[in-house]
Every structure is written in C-alpha cells, then in structure tokens.
Design an enzyme around this catalytic site. Sequence first.
Site: not given
Ligand code: GAR
Length: 266
Positions: A135-136, A157, A159
């Site tokens: 998340m960075r 990545n 998203h």
């Molecule tokens: C996932 O939904 C991913 O798409 C999102 O965080 C979640 C992580 O879940 N990523 C973002 O928002 C990136 N900006 P996880 O830790 O269970 O894989």
Amino acid sequence: MEKICIGALISGGGTNLQAIIDACENGTIDGKMVFVGSDQPGVKGLERAKTHNIPSFVVEYGPIIQSFRRDPAEVALPDDFDLDEIMAKQHLFPASASEERVHAFLCTRAVAEHRLLSEMDAFGHIDLLVLAGFMRNLTPYFINRFNRDPANPRIMNIHPAILPSFPGVDGYGDTFRYGCKVGGCTVHFIDYGEDSGPIVGQRTFPILETDTLDDVKRKGLEQEWQLYPECIQHFAHGRLKTMKMTHHLDNGQIFQRTIVAIAQPA
Ligand code: GAR
C-alpha cells in the site's frame, strides 16, 4: 523451462501472495518466490512467507516519515538521490500540489526505497517484483533502479478496480459507493503515476443490489487470486511486450499510450 525469480512486496494479509506462492509450488507459475518484503511488521503475509520457508524483511516507512516531520535534517538522504530529477519524473502529484508536500513525500520515500533496494540486493537477480497488497506508491527513485530497461518493465501490481476507474487506496469501496453494476481487478506494470501503468490483465464480476461492500471485496479477491498468477505466468513465458501506441483523434488531438500485447501460448 527455467523458473523465473520473483520477489514480493506486501503490506498486509497477503492472500494474493499466498495465491502466487501456491501457483509457484504447484507449477501453475514457472517461478520461485525468492523473498517477501513488507512495510509493516507483524502482518499475516509475513507468516505466510515463513510457513513456506521464504526469507522476509521489513522496511518500516512510518518512523522515517515521523523523523522527517520532526526535523528533515534527521533523515539522511541516499547519496544518489537527486530531488529535481525525481520531481520532474513523478506523476503521483498534480502540478497544483504544494511543493513542500511533494518534497517531503519524495525524500522520505527515497530513504525507505533505498532500504528496500539494499534488502533486495541480498537475494541476487530478481526477474519480476510483484506488489501484492503493497500500500505504498513507489517513486521513480526505486523504479529506475530496479527497472533498468524501460521497454521491459518488471514491477507488477494488482489493483482492486477496473482501471483507469478508481485508482488509489480503496478500489472496491469506491466501486461499491459509486453504484457500479460490475466491479473488477487489474494487473498492471508500474509507471511513475498512481495505478496508471500499462495494463496486463483485467477481470470483472457482477455487483448485485443485495451485495454489501464485504460481498464486493470477497468476489473481487476471488478474481484477483486467479488473475495475478495468470499474468505472472505470461511474464515467465516471455509473452508480454509493451508497445507505444499513437491514435489520431477526429478532433485533431493525438492520444499516446503504452499498452501490453500478450502473445498467445504456442
Ligand atoms: C487486494 O485487494 C489488492 O488488490 C489491494 O489490496 C488487497 C490486498 O489483499 N491492493 C491495493 O489496493 C494496492 N493499491 P491481500 O493482502 O490479501 O493480497
């Protein structure tokens, strides 16, 4: 086929990380997970790495940002950091953003990113870096040092939205609150903007009137766990090529965009 070396950066639960590790272990991805890095200590994703005997490390951004806020002189910037160069390249902030805020962001991130790169160095050559719930935003400082050949990007990545709609930190929340009838997820390469890089793959799912935000997140994650390994396997097989496309619009404008072409498996 030779396996590619994959590194992962996470911030949390790591269910995508788990899907990728499982796919490497069961041969759905011709790859090996070499390390897991996190910007948060104690998260479930780090436990998942340990269970699979994958080495891990943590680079906490929080203390760096706090020191900088107390006194910028407390924070030693990397020797090879050139603020003007990174300012000119980044697309994370609009031109209207305060210069002070952008400086603070880029300086603190460069310090954290320098540490990430030093930790990663210990693992030798990495073919692909996957951001799995990291998340960075990475800045050009990190991207240029990892991605030496811009024509062959190698930071991916996932998203939680159908980009270019709903970039940012809460893709499923934004999709749900907007009243969308479909949601989705996107795998893309990283560029200098926020969730703006060339798209590798997308999946969608229906959003029903009775669905809650939790239902949307559950449906979305189920798609993510399939999409991410699929895209990584395309990379492992050398099927992904970036291409610069130019379109001449009827109104005289020119639209340019780098896209990803996916070669069909032989
Ligand atoms: C996932 O939904 C991913 O798409 C999102 O965080 C979640 C992580 O879940 N990523 C973002 O928002 C990136 N900006 P996880 O830790 O269970 O894989």
